[in-house]
Motif scaffolding. Structure first.
Motif, PDB file in Angstrom:
ATOM      1  N   GLU A  38       0.825  -1.216   0.000  1.00  0.00           N
ATOM      2  CA  GLU A  38       0.000   0.000   0.000  1.00  0.00           C
ATOM      3  C   GLU A  38       0.854   1.259   0.000  1.00  0.00           C
ATOM      4  N   GLN A  39       1.911   1.252   0.799  1.00  0.00           N
ATOM      5  CA  GLN A  39       2.806   2.406   0.904  1.00  0.00           C
ATOM      6  C   GLN A  39       4.228   1.907   1.094  1.00  0.00           C
ATOM      7  N   VAL A  40       5.177   2.749   0.725  1.00  0.00           N
ATOM      8  CA  VAL A  40       6.582   2.432   0.995  1.00  0.00           C
ATOM      9  C   VAL A  40       7.187   3.557   1.822  1.00  0.00           C
ATOM     10  N   GLY A  41       8.018   3.191   2.772  1.00  0.00           N
ATOM     11  CA  GLY A  41       8.676   4.169   3.615  1.00  0.00           C
ATOM     12  C   GLY A  41       9.949   4.706   2.985  1.00  0.00           C
ATOM     13  N   ALA A  42      10.549   5.652   3.667  1.00  0.00           N
ATOM     14  CA  ALA A  42      11.774   6.276   3.177  1.00  0.00           C
ATOM     15  C   ALA A  42      12.864   5.231   2.995  1.00  0.00           C
ATOM     16  N   GLY A  43      13.594   5.328   1.894  1.00  0.00           N
ATOM     17  CA  GLY A  43      14.733   4.463   1.652  1.00  0.00           C
ATOM     18  C   GLY A  43      14.403   3.112   1.051  1.00  0.00           C
ATOM     19  N   VAL A  44      13.134   2.821   0.842  1.00  0.00           N
ATOM     20  CA  VAL A  44      12.764   1.518   0.279  1.00  0.00           C
ATOM     21  C   VAL A  44      12.921   1.554  -1.235  1.00  0.00           C
ATOM     22  N   THR A  45      13.647   0.589  -1.759  1.00  0.00           N
ATOM     23  CA  THR A  45      13.779   0.415  -3.197  1.00  0.00           C
ATOM     24  C   THR A  45      13.355  -1.010  -3.548  1.00  0.00           C
ATOM     25  N   GLY A  46      12.905  -1.185  -4.771  1.00  0.00           N
ATOM     26  CA  GLY A  46      12.536  -2.518  -5.220  1.00  0.00           C
ATOM     27  C   GLY A  46      11.080  -2.864  -5.026  1.00  0.00           C
ATOM     28  N   PHE A  47      10.337  -2.055  -4.276  1.00  0.00           N
ATOM     29  CA  PHE A  47       8.908  -2.280  -4.076  1.00  0.00           C
ATOM     30  C   PHE A  47       8.166  -0.969  -4.291  1.00  0.00           C
ATOM     31  N   ALA A  48       6.944  -1.105  -4.800  1.00  0.00           N
ATOM     32  CA  ALA A  48       6.113   0.072  -5.048  1.00  0.00           C
ATOM     33  C   ALA A  48       4.667  -0.284  -4.741  1.00  0.00           C
ATOM     34  N   PRO A  49       3.831   0.732  -4.451  1.00  0.00           N
ATOM     35  CA  PRO A  49       2.419   0.438  -4.219  1.00  0.00           C
ATOM     36  C   PRO A  49       1.829  -0.385  -5.360  1.00  0.00           C
ATOM     37  N   GLY A  50       1.052  -1.396  -4.984  1.00  0.00           N
ATOM     38  CA  GLY A  50       0.453  -2.285  -5.964  1.00  0.00           C
ATOM     39  C   GLY A  50       1.205  -3.584  -6.164  1.00  0.00           C
ATOM     40  N   ASP A  51       2.453  -3.662  -5.703  1.00  0.00           N
ATOM     41  CA  ASP A  51       3.225  -4.897  -5.845  1.00  0.00           C
ATOM     42  C   ASP A  51       2.665  -5.995  -4.949  1.00  0.00           C
ATOM     43  N   GLU A  52       2.605  -7.200  -5.472  1.00  0.00           N
ATOM     44  CA  GLU A  52       2.237  -8.363  -4.667  1.00  0.00           C
ATOM     45  C   GLU A  52       3.502  -8.940  -4.038  1.00  0.00           C
ATOM     46  N   VAL A  53       3.486  -9.125  -2.721  1.00  0.00           N
ATOM     47  CA  VAL A  53       4.686  -9.545  -1.995  1.00  0.00           C
ATOM     48  C   VAL A  53       4.347 -10.677  -1.031  1.00  0.00           C
ATOM     49  N   TYR A  54       5.402 -11.332  -0.568  1.00  0.00           N
ATOM     50  CA  TYR A  54       5.236 -12.331   0.486  1.00  0.00           C
ATOM     51  C   TYR A  54       6.490 -12.337   1.334  1.00  0.00           C
ATOM     52  N   GLY A  55       6.360 -12.842   2.587  1.00  0.00           N
ATOM     53  CA  GLY A  55       7.525 -12.829   3.452  1.00  0.00           C
ATOM     54  C   GLY A  55       7.246 -13.394   4.827  1.00  0.00           C
ATOM     55  N   LEU A  56       8.331 -13.673   5.525  1.00  0.00           N
ATOM     56  CA  LEU A  56       8.323 -14.056   6.945  1.00  0.00           C
ATOM     57  C   LEU A  56       8.672 -12.788   7.702  1.00  0.00           C
ATOM     58  N   ILE A  57       7.683 -12.126   8.308  1.00  0.00           N
ATOM     59  CA  ILE A  57       7.904 -10.740   8.716  1.00  0.00           C
ATOM     60  C   ILE A  57       7.655 -10.435  10.181  1.00  0.00           C
ATOM     61  N   GLY A  58       6.951 -11.301  10.932  1.00  0.00           N
ATOM     62  CA  GLY A  58       6.616 -10.870  12.283  1.00  0.00           C
ATOM     63  C   GLY A  58       5.984 -11.953  13.122  1.00  0.00           C
ATOM     64  N   GLY A  59       5.184 -11.496  14.089  1.00  0.00           N
ATOM     65  CA  GLY A  59       4.501 -12.435  14.969  1.00  0.00           C
ATOM     66  C   GLY A  59       5.364 -13.008  16.066  1.00  0.00           C
ATOM     67  N   VAL A  60       6.618 -12.559  16.167  1.00  0.00           N
ATOM     68  CA  VAL A  60       7.519 -12.967  17.250  1.00  0.00           C
ATOM     69  C   VAL A  60       8.200 -11.714  17.788  1.00  0.00           C
ATOM     70  N   GLY A  61       8.708 -11.800  19.003  1.00  0.00           N
ATOM     71  CA  GLY A  61       9.329 -10.630  19.608  1.00  0.00           C
ATOM     72  C   GLY A  61       8.362  -9.461  19.602  1.00  0.00           C
ATOM     73  N   ALA A  62       8.858  -8.296  19.213  1.00  0.00           N
ATOM     74  CA  ALA A  62       8.017  -7.101  19.158  1.00  0.00           C
ATOM     75  C   ALA A  62       7.478  -6.832  17.760  1.00  0.00           C
ATOM     76  N   LEU A  63       7.705  -7.738  16.827  1.00  0.00           N
ATOM     77  CA  LEU A  63       7.292  -7.518  15.446  1.00  0.00           C
ATOM     78  C   LEU A  63       5.794  -7.785  15.283  1.00  0.00           C
ATOM     79  N   PRO A  64       5.076  -6.896  14.595  1.00  0.00           N
ATOM     80  CA  PRO A  64       3.628  -7.075  14.460  1.00  0.00           C
ATOM     81  C   PRO A  64       3.285  -8.341  13.691  1.00  0.00           C
ATOM     82  N   GLY A  65       2.174  -8.974  14.094  1.00  0.00           N
ATOM     83  CA  GLY A  65       1.728 -10.184  13.437  1.00  0.00           C
ATOM     84  C   GLY A  65       0.915  -9.900  12.192  1.00  0.00           C
ATOM     85  N   THR A  66       0.653 -10.964  11.419  1.00  0.00           N
ATOM     86  CA  THR A  66       0.032 -10.819  10.109  1.00  0.00           C
ATOM     87  C   THR A  66      -1.461 -11.133  10.103  1.00  0.00           C
TER      88      THR A  66
END
Length: 335
Positions: A75-103
């Motif tokens: 939906e949005q990209v933060g400062a310094g992000v390259t390689g991704f743009a709004p509308g891109d379909e993505v996947y990843g192992l990103i959170g749900g442990v420690g302080a990282l937000p869950g999916t």
């Protein structure tokens, strides 16, 4: 006064308690992050252990939004992000442990280094079940064992979450792959291109049958406990054993007598310690190429679960409360 945008999230308040859907503040993107509109959240056995309060190593106290794996749209990209743009379909192992937000929420902010473009030939649900198991299998076989074409690779538990991906990664890299499983999964493993081995068969018998008693070049253990002990005995001299569940006490003599080596895989470390995150994105990019080339097909349980049915999805992973245990991995549809 302008109100901050909100989203729906599934909150696990207490160990083994029900999930509650609540409106919470929608996350914003910091530097190096992307905001993802979540389409599907993959569900892993570790998620169910966190929910049960049985995974101290995940450092995820309740109440919390759970879920480690994601597939969705940027939906949005933060400062310094390259390689991704709004509308891109993505996947990843990103959170749900420690302080990282869950999916298990409508939106999630994620470290862009942990993401890759979703395989174009997979659905959101198929892509959402891959990240944790792909990275775990890849770290074991490629980063630790450094498999080569022609290697004999034994995957213990080859029809499971990590196991079925390990089988496909090993095959794609030219290995001769054998996999232990119960009889009901033998046809599935044959269809992948592996040689199935009855999981109830004595280890000495299958080592004799398939390696003339020499042992396998690489053994990937996905079960731990007695299965890891058997793996130490099933590897050849100067071979390598790798395990993603090597947390118990084990006798190393069988390994030492063969002058073989051992590696453990702890996939959460990269998330918890913020070390090596770029590599996880690289692994997922390589996996996407494998999927698009027809060399990686996720084993997705066909049942459909929505945000209102997250508790049922967790029961399907564990087989609790009378649920039929999953045949493949479980995805929860969020969008």
């Amino acid at each position: 006064m302008t109100r901050s945008p909100t989203m729906l999230a599934a909150i696990a308040d207490t160990a083994n308690g029900p999930f509650t859907l609540r409106n919470v503040a929608r996350p914003t993107t910091g530097a190096g992050e992307v905001l993802i509109r979540v389409h599907a959240s993959g569900t892993n056995p570790l998620d169910t252990k966190i929910h049960a309060g049985e995974a101290a190593h995940a450092r995820r106290p309740l109440p919390a939004v759970l879920g480690m794996d994601v597939a969705g749209v940027v939906e949005q990209v933060g400062a310094g992000v390259t390689g991704f743009a709004p509308g891109d379909e993505v996947y990843g192992l990103i959170g749900g442990v420690g302080a990282l937000p869950g999916t298990q929420a409508q939106y999630v902010a994620a470290d862009a280094r942990l993401l890759a473009h979703k395989p174009a030939n997979l659905t959101m649900r198929e892509a959402a079940i891959l990240p944790l198991v792909v990275i775990t299998a890849w770290e074991g076989l490629i980063d630790r064992a450094a498999i080569r074409p022609g290697d004999s690779v034994l995957v213990q538990g080859g029809a499971g979450g990590v196991g079925h991906v390990a089988v496909q990664i090993a095959l794609a890299h030219g290995a001769r792959v054998f996999a232990t499983a119960f009889a009901a999964d033998h046809d599935y493993l044959r269809a992948l291109g592996a040689t199935p081995i009855d999981a109830t068969l004595d280890m000495d018998l299958y080592v004799a049958e398939h390696t003339a008693g020499r042992g396998f070049d690489v053994v990937y253990d996905t079960g731990g406990g007695a299965l890891l002990d058997a793996s130490f005995r099933a590897v050849r001299r100067f071979g390598h054993v790798v395990s993603c569940l090597g947390w118990g006490a084990h006798a190393l003599a069988p390994l030492s007598f063969k002058q073989a080596t051992y590696s453990g895989v702890f996939t959460l470390h990269t998330l918890l310690a913020d070390e090596g995150r770029t590599h996880y994105g690289e692994i997922l990019s390589a996996a996407a190429a494998m999927a698009e080339g027809g060399h990686l097909l996720p084993r997705l349980d066909p049942r459909q679960f929505t945000m209102n049915q997250i508790g049922d999805a967790y029961d399907a992973v564990t087989g609790r409360n009378g649920a039929r245990r999953a045949q493949g991995k479980i995805a929860i549809t969020i969008a």
